[in-house]
Design a protein around this motif. Structure first.
Motif, PDB file in Angstrom:
ATOM      1  N   THR B 139       0.852  -1.194   0.000  1.00 61.56           N
ATOM      2  CA  THR B 139       0.000   0.000   0.000  1.00 61.56           C
ATOM      3  C   THR B 139       0.885   1.241   0.000  1.00 61.56           C
ATOM      4  OG1 THR B 139      -1.606  -1.227   1.319  1.00 61.56           O
ATOM      5  CG2 THR B 139      -1.904   1.158   1.190  1.00 61.56           C
ATOM      6  N   THR B 140       0.501   2.233  -0.818  1.00 61.31           N
ATOM      7  CA  THR B 140       1.295   3.462  -0.909  1.00 61.31           C
ATOM      8  C   THR B 140       0.651   4.578  -0.088  1.00 61.31           C
ATOM      9  OG1 THR B 140       0.129   4.460  -2.759  1.00 61.31           O
ATOM     10  CG2 THR B 140       1.802   2.810  -3.301  1.00 61.31           C
ATOM     11  N   GLY B 141       1.374   5.688  -0.001  1.00 63.44           N
ATOM     12  CA  GLY B 141       0.899   6.826   0.775  1.00 63.44           C
ATOM     13  C   GLY B 141      -0.446   7.353   0.308  1.00 63.44           C
ATOM     14  N   LYS B 142      -0.699   7.258  -1.006  1.00 54.89           N
ATOM     15  CA  LYS B 142      -1.975   7.753  -1.535  1.00 54.89           C
ATOM     16  C   LYS B 142      -3.075   6.713  -1.429  1.00 54.89           C
ATOM     17  CE  LYS B 142       0.163  10.692  -5.002  1.00 54.89           C
ATOM     18  NZ  LYS B 142       0.490  10.707  -6.424  1.00 54.89           N
ATOM     19  N   GLY B 143      -2.732   5.546  -0.879  1.00 50.68           N
ATOM     20  CA  GLY B 143      -3.760   4.532  -0.667  1.00 50.68           C
ATOM     21  C   GLY B 143      -3.873   3.513  -1.787  1.00 50.68           C
ATOM     22  N   GLU B 144      -2.976   3.574  -2.771  1.00 47.69           N
ATOM     23  CA  GLU B 144      -2.991   2.567  -3.837  1.00 47.69           C
ATOM     24  C   GLU B 144      -2.513   1.226  -3.272  1.00 47.69           C
ATOM     25  OE1 GLU B 144      -0.496   3.582  -7.147  1.00 47.69           O
ATOM     26  OE2 GLU B 144      -0.867   1.666  -8.167  1.00 47.69           O
ATOM     27  N   THR B 145      -3.224   0.148  -3.619  1.00 44.53           N
ATOM     28  CA  THR B 145      -2.862  -1.174  -3.109  1.00 44.53           C
ATOM     29  C   THR B 145      -2.659  -2.125  -4.283  1.00 44.53           C
ATOM     30  OG1 THR B 145      -4.055  -0.871  -1.058  1.00 44.53           O
ATOM     31  CG2 THR B 145      -3.688  -3.123  -1.728  1.00 44.53           C
ATOM     32  N   ARG B 146      -1.571  -2.889  -4.221  1.00 41.48           N
ATOM     33  CA  ARG B 146      -1.312  -3.854  -5.286  1.00 41.48           C
ATOM     34  C   ARG B 146      -0.718  -5.111  -4.662  1.00 41.48           C
ATOM     35  NH1 ARG B 146       2.530  -2.402 -10.136  1.00 41.48           N
ATOM     36  NH2 ARG B 146       2.148  -0.243  -9.521  1.00 41.48           N
ATOM     37  N   GLU B 147      -1.025  -6.248  -5.278  1.00 43.26           N
ATOM     38  CA  GLU B 147      -0.524  -7.511  -4.729  1.00 43.26           C
ATOM     39  C   GLU B 147       0.555  -8.104  -5.635  1.00 43.26           C
ATOM     40  OE1 GLU B 147      -3.400 -10.160  -3.110  1.00 43.26           O
ATOM     41  OE2 GLU B 147      -2.101 -11.907  -3.347  1.00 43.26           O
ATOM     42  N   PHE B 148       1.561  -8.701  -5.019  1.00 37.22           N
ATOM     43  CA  PHE B 148       2.639  -9.356  -5.756  1.00 37.22           C
ATOM     44  C   PHE B 148       2.820 -10.772  -5.223  1.00 37.22           C
ATOM     45  CE2 PHE B 148       3.402  -4.840  -5.633  1.00 37.22           C
ATOM     46  CZ  PHE B 148       3.866  -4.510  -6.899  1.00 37.22           C
ATOM     47  N   ALA B 149       3.369 -11.636  -6.079  1.00 43.18           N
ATOM     48  CA  ALA B 149       3.761 -12.966  -5.606  1.00 43.18           C
ATOM     49  C   ALA B 149       5.141 -12.835  -4.980  1.00 43.18           C
ATOM     50  CB  ALA B 149       3.794 -13.957  -6.764  1.00 43.18           C
ATOM     51  N   GLN B 150       5.314 -13.421  -3.804  1.00 43.93           N
ATOM     52  CA  GLN B 150       6.582 -13.261  -3.078  1.00 43.93           C
ATOM     53  C   GLN B 150       7.782 -13.665  -3.936  1.00 43.93           C
ATOM     54  OE1 GLN B 150       6.445 -14.777   0.910  1.00 43.93           O
ATOM     55  NE2 GLN B 150       8.659 -14.857   1.112  1.00 43.93           N
ATOM     56  N   ASP B 151       7.629 -14.759  -4.693  1.00 42.72           N
ATOM     57  CA  ASP B 151       8.755 -15.241  -5.498  1.00 42.72           C
ATOM     58  C   ASP B 151       9.175 -14.234  -6.570  1.00 42.72           C
ATOM     59  OD1 ASP B 151       8.962 -17.499  -4.053  1.00 42.72           O
ATOM     60  OD2 ASP B 151       7.903 -18.804  -5.486  1.00 42.72           O
ATOM     61  N   ASP B 152       8.241 -13.359  -6.977  1.00 42.56           N
ATOM     62  CA  ASP B 152       8.574 -12.385  -8.028  1.00 42.56           C
ATOM     63  C   ASP B 152       9.340 -11.183  -7.490  1.00 42.56           C
ATOM     64  OD1 ASP B 152       7.193 -13.985  -9.710  1.00 42.56           O
ATOM     65  OD2 ASP B 152       5.373 -12.749  -9.772  1.00 42.56           O
ATOM     66  N   VAL B 153       9.282 -10.975  -6.185  1.00 42.10           N
ATOM     67  CA  VAL B 153       9.883  -9.748  -5.638  1.00 42.10           C
ATOM     68  C   VAL B 153      10.930 -10.077  -4.568  1.00 42.10           C
ATOM     69  CG1 VAL B 153       7.964  -8.226  -6.194  1.00 42.10           C
ATOM     70  CG2 VAL B 153       7.918  -9.502  -4.051  1.00 42.10           C
ATOM     71  N   LEU B 154      11.504 -11.280  -4.667  1.00 45.18           N
ATOM     72  CA  LEU B 154      12.543 -11.645  -3.694  1.00 45.18           C
ATOM     73  C   LEU B 154      13.834 -10.900  -3.984  1.00 45.18           C
ATOM     74  CD1 LEU B 154      12.179 -15.541  -3.417  1.00 45.18           C
ATOM     75  CD2 LEU B 154      11.447 -13.806  -1.767  1.00 45.18           C
ATOM     76  N   LEU B 155      14.663 -10.791  -2.970  1.00 43.48           N
ATOM     77  CA  LEU B 155      16.032 -10.325  -3.194  1.00 43.48           C
ATOM     78  C   LEU B 155      16.705 -11.280  -4.171  1.00 43.48           C
ATOM     79  CD1 LEU B 155      17.059  -9.702   0.516  1.00 43.48           C
ATOM     80  CD2 LEU B 155      16.898  -7.932  -1.230  1.00 43.48           C
ATOM     81  N   ASP B 156      17.596 -10.742  -5.002  1.00 48.41           N
ATOM     82  CA  ASP B 156      18.285 -11.611  -5.958  1.00 48.41           C
ATOM     83  C   ASP B 156      19.032 -12.738  -5.241  1.00 48.41           C
ATOM     84  OD1 ASP B 156      17.280 -10.093  -7.947  1.00 48.41           O
ATOM     85  OD2 ASP B 156      19.117  -8.934  -8.309  1.00 48.41           O
ATOM     86  N   VAL B 157      19.636 -12.425  -4.085  1.00 49.40           N
ATOM     87  CA  VAL B 157      20.393 -13.466  -3.379  1.00 49.40           C
ATOM     88  C   VAL B 157      19.465 -14.608  -2.945  1.00 49.40           C
ATOM     89  CG1 VAL B 157      22.326 -12.091  -2.521  1.00 49.40           C
ATOM     90  CG2 VAL B 157      20.229 -12.168  -1.196  1.00 49.40           C
ATOM     91  N   CYS B 158      18.198 -14.281  -2.664  1.00 50.00           N
ATOM     92  CA  CYS B 158      17.272 -15.323  -2.211  1.00 50.00           C
ATOM     93  C   CYS B 158      16.896 -16.267  -3.352  1.00 50.00           C
ATOM     94  CB  CYS B 158      16.023 -14.697  -1.614  1.00 50.00           C
ATOM     95  SG  CYS B 158      16.391 -13.705  -0.161  1.00 50.00           S
ATOM     96  N   GLY B 159      16.882 -15.743  -4.564  1.00 44.65           N
ATOM     97  CA  GLY B 159      16.589 -16.586  -5.712  1.00 44.65           C
ATOM     98  C   GLY B 159      17.646 -17.669  -5.912  1.00 44.65           C
ATOM     99  N   ARG B 160      18.837 -17.443  -5.366  1.00 40.77           N
ATOM    100  CA  ARG B 160      19.936 -18.409  -5.536  1.00 40.77           C
ATOM    101  C   ARG B 160      20.214 -19.172  -4.240  1.00 40.77           C
ATOM    102  NH1 ARG B 160      22.274 -13.540  -7.437  1.00 40.77           N
ATOM    103  NH2 ARG B 160      23.429 -13.408  -5.481  1.00 40.77           N
ATOM    104  N   CYS B 161      19.331 -19.037  -3.267  1.00 43.06           N
ATOM    105  CA  CYS B 161      19.632 -19.521  -1.916  1.00 43.06           C
ATOM    106  C   CYS B 161      19.846 -21.035  -1.879  1.00 43.06           C
ATOM    107  CB  CYS B 161      18.488 -19.142  -0.978  1.00 43.06           C
ATOM    108  SG  CYS B 161      18.731 -19.736   0.705  1.00 43.06           S
TER     109      CYS B 161
END
Lengths: 401, 324
Positions: B139-161
């Protein structure tokens, strides 16, 4: 001075006209990071992201500023003798002179540096502009007693065209310390975004001159546009929380200098310098002489109070040996020592230090906690301690001034 | 019982028993989109400790030289799998005292990269929620809400864990995460493939370009858990002045090269430097490249085996090889 209007699509033309007479600096996004950069025609100015990573202080108070270049050269004089007329007139003195001159000697050249190109900084926020005003007191402080020619030459050659913060962030706290999203302190001309463009107000002669230089892109603002700008300013101001009251903070910081809670507050600090380098008003620096073979330069470079070397004395003693001592200094400087000297604050409430700190240390929380009277239990110990710490503000200020 | 509950319980117990002077975990930052390191001294305060996919800080940073306050403090701390490797690296080098530590391993299924989410919006983020495993709601300051899949927004290091569970811990916060077959697949170096394919000149140009933006705040050095020289860092030394204090692409690169060599064979690719850098320099490039060279030459993966010596401590002039 008349209030003008700049249509959104005329912004590039406006900046282009300014660029004919001066360097234009504006927030630009590169690889996803917004920073103030020398603007070139065709570049998009990023105003949707409220704050660039760093304030534009770098363009007046350079991170690395060369004071002078120097060099030396060994000169081997030719063999003595030759001036026979002089020798006949006074043989003894000429002989002596010849012996001296025959020794190789060094010639040293020193070349002072002082460039101050005319520049216009566009797209900074009122808090950024206020940072310059706070630094002005230091570099031209006490009525010019500590006058810094390099800083002041750049400052005089710089025009600040600020943009009102229509959508403040949750980390903004400018209103708590006397500023505002449309604050005018230090601002030469203020641009307020309304439907279709910017309402433009010149606030100083410098600002008026800049607008006149790029007048072709501007029109007179209508009453409706001016009214809309007024509403934007009021609405923005209402969006900013006031996290603390200023009253008493200076005295309380003084009384709390030896308070143990400084250790607790400093725990998550990693002692880097990020907060100071993104700050619009942190101005501390060190001076280096760098010599490579026979040429070198003397330059000043940003330094910060979290650097252990910053306070280390020639003897090897460090009056702020611990991380918590250095941590305390930043907040005490901004809300106690500097106010003692200049009767204003060394913070403009931009919140960059909060959002860019690797561990998100919140200056609002520190000021709220450490700027409040010490709890009753600690009060007795704290009131005796300052003289005994060896880190009284007199020591600290010697370095900062 | 959630991992968060386990963490709180372990922390409260260790504090109540006097096993530790303070316990380091994570808590909410200035809003609910931010997590910061938490230092708890009183068992009554353990409820501020949290565990979410935003707990990116490698808390081992806070036990390295000159960080403990007081200096001889007994410390409890949480470590994810990646963090535990830096702890093992410090233990291998005998730079921290095992007897003064109480370590809670926190099995981890991947940390969200807040910067990736930030880049999705012009506005600031004010809340990041995890309604269930794998879902990220921003959620942003203006109240916009969006959903993401955790796997799509992981740290790059986590993708190689390869180490989701702590390699060293006194207690573990709940059931372990599934381990990848490390015999089957070696380390994944795909993140530096593009960089490696550049010519030498192109590499130089690429590095100078990214380091031109460095502001010399030294956050990368200070946050690095295996960077332990603290106030004697060569990059700040004036006597002798080995590295220019002035800021410029070449000078900045030189200082980063020194950092790279100094943590060679010790860097565990935790990514703390990348996340700390305020101007978002891809610091991993140099460190990962060095790690790969060391892995290829010596088969050494820093911080993975407690009874192992770091590769550069095994170097023997007499035999001119590394131990074996």
């Amino acid at each position: 001075m008349a209030i003008r209007f700049l249509k959104q699509d005329q912004l590039p033309a406006f900046l282009g006209q300014l660029a004919e007479k001066a360097r234009v600096v504006a927030p630009v996004k590169t690889d996803g990071v917004v920073q103030f950069q020398p603007w070139v025609s065709g570049q998009d100015v990023e105003l949707d992201v409220l704050l660039a990573k760093q304030s534009p202080k770098e363009y007046v108070f350079l991170q690395t500023e060369t004071y002078l270049k120097f060099g030396y050269e060994m000169v081997k004089p030719e063999a003595a003798g030759g001036d026979t007329a002089a020798e006949e007139a006074d043989p003894v003195s000429v002989d002596d002179a010849a012996v001296e001159v025959a020794i190789p000697y060094e010639t040293v050249t020193v070349e002072p540096q002082n460039e101050a190109p005319a520049q216009v900084i566009f797209g900074l926020r009122p808090c950024d502009a206020r940072g310059f005003v706070q630094m002005d007191q230091v570099f031209g402080g006490y009525g010019g007693f500590y006058y810094d020619p390099l800083y002041n030459a750049r400052r005089e050659a710089t025009t600040l065209l600020a943009v009102t913060c229509r959508e403040p962030r949750s980390t903004c706290f400018c209103t708590a310390i006397g500023g505002g999203p449309a604050g005018e302190e230090g601002v030469d001309a203020l641009f307020t975004q309304v439907d279709g463009g910017f309402v433009v107000e010149a606030l100083t002669e410098k600002g008026e001159a800049a607008l006149a230089a790029a007048g072709a892109a501007l029109t007179d603002a209508t009453d409706a546009q001016i009214a809309a700008a007024g509403e934007v300013k009021t609405a923005a101001g209402a969006k900013i929380d006031v996290p603390f009251a200023l009253e008493g903070i200076r005295d309380n910081l003084h009384d709390n200098i030896a308070d143990d809670r400084w250790h607790d507050q400093a725990m998550r600090c990693i002692s880097c310098g990020t907060c100071t380098y993104v700050c619009p008003s942190c101005y501390c620096f060190s001076i280096n002489d760098e010599l490579v073979e026979s040429t070198g330069e003397r330059y000043r470079v940003w330094d910060n109070c979290f650097n252990p070397l910053y306070t280390e004395e020639t003897s090897g003693h460090n009056p702020r040996a611990q991380k918590s001592n250095r941590f305390r200094n930043r907040f005490s400087h901004k809300f106690w020592y500097y106010p003692d000297k200049y009767d204003s604050l060394l913070c403009s409430g931009c919140g960059r230090c909060i959002m860019n700190c690797p561990t998100r240390i919140d200056i609002r929380e520190i000021v709220r906690v450490m700027g409040a009277p010490a709890p009753a239990v600690a009060a007795g110990a704290a009131s005796e301690a300052p003289a005994a710490t060896g880190d009284a503000p007199a020591v600290a200020e010697g370095k900062e001034a | 019982m959630s991992r968060q509950d386990h963490i709180r319980e372990f922390a409260a117990q260790a504090l109540a028993d006097g096993r530790v002077d303070y316990f380091i975990g994570w808590k909410q930052g200035y809003n609910s989109s931010e997590v910061v390191p938490a230092f708890v001294k009183d068992p009554a305060d353990v409820d501020q400790l949290i565990w979410t996919p935003l707990c990116h800080h490698n808390l081992v940073t806070f036990i390295k030289r000159n960080m403990p306050d007081p200096a001889d403090a007994k410390i409890g701390l949480c470590v994810k799998g990646c963090d535990s490797r830096t702890l093992v690296a410090l233990l291998q080098e005998e730079l921290v005292d095992k007897e003064k530590l109480y370590v809670v391993g926190v099995p981890c299924d991947g940390i969200v990269d807040r910067r990736k989410l930030e880049k999705e919006f012009a506005d600031e983020l004010v809340d990041i929620a995890f309604p269930e495993r794998g879902r990220v709601v921003v959620t942003t300051g203006k109240g916009e809400t969006r959903e993401f899949a955790q796997d799509d927004v992981l740290l790059d290091v986590c993708g190689r864990c390869r180490y989701p569970n702590a390699l060293y811990a006194d207690d573990v916060a709940g059931p372990l995460e599934a381990e990848p077959d490390r015999e089957e697949s070696g380390p994944d170096w795909s993140d530096i493939a593009d960089f490696e394919n550049l010519s030498d000149d192109e590499k130089q140009a690429a590095l100078e370009r990214v380091y031109a933006t460095c502001i010399r705040c030294f956050a990368c050095v200070h946050v690095c858990p295996v960077c332990v020289c603290w106030d004697k860092c060569v990059n700040r030394s004036r006597e002798p002045e080995l590295v220019a204090q002035k800021v410029g692409a070449k000078e900045n690169l030189l200082f980063q090269m020194i950092h790279m060599f100094h943590v060679a064979g010790r860097c565990t690719s935790c990514g703390a430097c990348d996340r700390a850098c305020p101007v978002e320099i891809p610091l991993y490039l140099l460190h990962r490249k060095m790690n790969k060279e060391i892995y290829d030459m010596f088969g050494f993966e820093p911080g993975t085996k407690l009874d192992e010596k770091p590769v550069f401590q095994l170097f023997d002039l007499a035999t001119d090889h590394f131990g074996d």
